[in-house]
Structures are given as C-alpha cells and as structure tokens.
Design a protein around this motif. Structure first.
Motif, PDB file in Angstrom:
ATOM      1  N   GLN A 146      82.042  36.188 -49.211  1.00  0.00           N
ATOM      2  CA  GLN A 146      81.953  35.328 -50.388  1.00  0.00           C
ATOM      3  C   GLN A 146      81.173  34.063 -50.022  1.00  0.00           C
ATOM      4  O   GLN A 146      81.491  33.407 -49.027  1.00  0.00           O
ATOM      5  N   PRO A 147      80.159  33.708 -50.803  1.00  0.00           N
ATOM      6  CA  PRO A 147      79.308  32.560 -50.455  1.00  0.00           C
ATOM      7  C   PRO A 147      80.072  31.247 -50.499  1.00  0.00           C
ATOM      8  O   PRO A 147      80.805  30.960 -51.448  1.00  0.00           O
ATOM      9  N   SER A 148      79.889  30.431 -49.462  1.00  0.00           N
ATOM     10  CA  SER A 148      80.557  29.133 -49.398  1.00  0.00           C
ATOM     11  C   SER A 148      80.046  28.188 -50.478  1.00  0.00           C
ATOM     12  O   SER A 148      80.775  27.314 -50.958  1.00  0.00           O
TER      13      SER A 148
ATOM     14  N   ALA B  76      74.915  26.880 -62.117  1.00  0.00           N
ATOM     15  CA  ALA B  76      74.121  27.832 -61.339  1.00  0.00           C
ATOM     16  C   ALA B  76      74.953  28.470 -60.229  1.00  0.00           C
ATOM     17  O   ALA B  76      74.824  29.662 -59.939  1.00  0.00           O
ATOM     18  N   LYS B  77      75.825  27.680 -59.612  1.00  0.00           N
ATOM     19  CA  LYS B  77      76.690  28.211 -58.570  1.00  0.00           C
ATOM     20  C   LYS B  77      77.745  29.158 -59.153  1.00  0.00           C
ATOM     21  O   LYS B  77      78.085  30.178 -58.544  1.00  0.00           O
TER      22      LYS B  77
ATOM     23  N   PRO C  78      80.191  36.733 -57.066  1.00  0.00           N
ATOM     24  CA  PRO C  78      81.301  36.275 -56.226  1.00  0.00           C
ATOM     25  C   PRO C  78      81.209  36.774 -54.790  1.00  0.00           C
ATOM     26  O   PRO C  78      81.855  36.235 -53.902  1.00  0.00           O
ATOM     27  N   VAL C  79      80.426  37.811 -54.575  1.00  0.00           N
ATOM     28  CA  VAL C  79      80.236  38.383 -53.233  1.00  0.00           C
ATOM     29  C   VAL C  79      78.747  38.364 -52.915  1.00  0.00           C
ATOM     30  O   VAL C  79      77.926  38.811 -53.715  1.00  0.00           O
TER      31      VAL C  79
ATOM     32  N   GLU D  63      73.672  40.606 -52.134  1.00  0.00           N
ATOM     33  CA  GLU D  63      73.789  40.511 -53.592  1.00  0.00           C
ATOM     34  C   GLU D  63      73.335  39.134 -54.078  1.00  0.00           C
ATOM     35  O   GLU D  63      73.695  38.118 -53.495  1.00  0.00           O
ATOM     36  N   HIS D  64      72.559  39.134 -55.147  1.00  0.00           N
ATOM     37  CA  HIS D  64      72.084  37.900 -55.773  1.00  0.00           C
ATOM     38  C   HIS D  64      72.046  38.132 -57.272  1.00  0.00           C
ATOM     39  O   HIS D  64      71.942  39.285 -57.719  1.00  0.00           O
ATOM     40  N   ARG D  65      72.130  37.068 -58.059  1.00  0.00           N
ATOM     41  CA  ARG D  65      72.138  37.273 -59.506  1.00  0.00           C
ATOM     42  C   ARG D  65      70.815  37.858 -60.010  1.00  0.00           C
ATOM     43  O   ARG D  65      70.742  38.381 -61.127  1.00  0.00           O
TER      44      ARG D  65
END
Length: 228
Positions: free
Chosen positions: A7-9, A59-60, A65-66, A78-80
């Motif tokens: 999960q991105p900080s 944006a965040k 979520p992963v 994974e990116h939006r």
C-alpha cells in the motif's frame, strides 16, 4: 507464498491534505469577511494554496489502494492510469539507483528493475500509463544526464520523439510504446534499470523495502504454475 500487497505511503496523508486545504480556505474567507487588510496578491496566494492542498489530497485519494501486487510468479505495479507487470524470471536485478556526486554516489527515490526482456511490458502497458511515466521520469532522466555524462554532452537526442523502436527480437513498436521503450532504454543506459517504482508508492523506506523484497524473492517457490 501467497500474493502480497504493498500500500503506497503517499496515500496515508491524503485526508490530511484535504482537511488542511479546507482549513486554509476557511481561514482565508474568515479574514476576508472580517475586513483584514492584506495585499491582493496575498489573498490570491492563500486561495491558490488552499486549492492546491485540497486537489493534492484528492489526487492521493483516487490512487489505487494497492501499488504493488507480488505473487510467486509476477510483480505488478498498479496506477490509476494503468499497470505494468513483470515475471520474476524476467528480472535480472533490482536495487536503488544512484548518480555520481563527486567521489561518492547519491541514491534516487526509486526502486529500479533491470529486465532480461522489456517486450512483455511494451506489449501490455496502457498508453495512458506509458505517457504518464515518460512525463514523470523527465526529472529522473535530467538528473542522470547531469551527473552521468560530461558537461559538453549533447542532450538533444534524449528528448527527441522516436518514430519507432526495434526490440532485440526485431519487433517494431510505434507511437506511445516506442516513446516509452526509448525512455526505458535511455534510463537503462544511464542508471542501469528499465523500470522504476517511486518511493511514494512503497509502504516503508527504500532500504527497508529493498531488504524485504529480497527476502520475498528468497522465499519464492521456483517453477511455480501460479497464474497471477
């Protein structure tokens, strides 16, 4: 080994940015209605700051979520705007890239992956993500050029838009795929890696993540038939 999720900080601070943006806007509005005398530029700056903070938080929030899915067979980013995926067997090595700084080297806020073959990534990556990564990594390319080449080096070819890219197997890529392929090739030449995951997409400091990823790899079953 089951599928592991990272999960991105950066996402953890999303709500804080939104709240802070709202607070700055509310404070600015209160001061304005209360008749405080401030220069016009100051009012404008405060409104812009509140909007920027709020939009950054949004944006965040909309980021997935992963950021990484790691299975015994694959690593998936994974990116939006899309994703890329690589097989563990296609990874030649991975580490924290660095650039020269006098007699020492400065690390960059990324985990870099050097691949045996980039074709599977080129065949699968979405055009939106490819364009975004090329744009996002311009500062990475600029830093590498400044530190890894001489001051008289001609940088122009590194920013030209390619008409095509021919892979090692002879396959021809055009358009966005060619642009992304050439950028990956340039970064491989300068920094040693094809793909880069930013520190903001990780759930712990770079050095800790690198050690953790090596442990994950060491416990990865070989010859698995797991399909991600």
């Amino acid at each position: 080994m089951t599928e592991l999720q990272v999960q991105p900080s950066a996402k953890k601070d999303a709500l804080t940015f939104c709240i802070f943006g709202v607070v700055v806007f509310a404070l600015t509005l209160f001061l304005y209605l209360a008749g405080f005398a401030l220069p016009q530029a100051a009012w404008g700056l405060m409104y812009i700051a509140s909007a920027a903070l709020f939009l950054l938080g949004v944006a965040k929030i909309i980021e997935p979520p992963v950021s990484l899915l790691i299975s015994p067979r694959t690593i998936r980013y994974e990116h939006r705007r899309g994703h890329w995926q690589i097989d563990w067997d296609n990874v030649l090595r991975y580490d924290i890239p660095s650039v020269r700084s006098g007699l020492e080297r400065d690390t960059l806020p990324y985990i870099g992956f050097r691949l045996h073959n980039i074709e599977p990534v080129l065949d699968e990556i979405s055009p939106r993500l490819a364009v975004y990564l090329v744009s996002e990594q311009r500062h990475l390319l600029a830093a590498a050029l400044r530190r890894e080449t001489g001051p008289d080096h001609d940088y122009t070819p590194y920013y030209d838009v390619p008409s095509k890219f021919v892979s090692a197997s002879g396959k021809v890529y055009k358009g966005v795929q060619a642009l992304f392929a050439v950028r990956s090739q340039q970064l491989r030449e300068l920094l040693g890696y094809d793909l880069y995951v930013p520190a903001s997409a990780l759930d712990r400091p770079l050095e800790e993540f690198l050690d953790w990823l090596k442990q994950v790899e060491s416990h990865r079953p070989r010859n698995t038939t797991d399909a991600n």
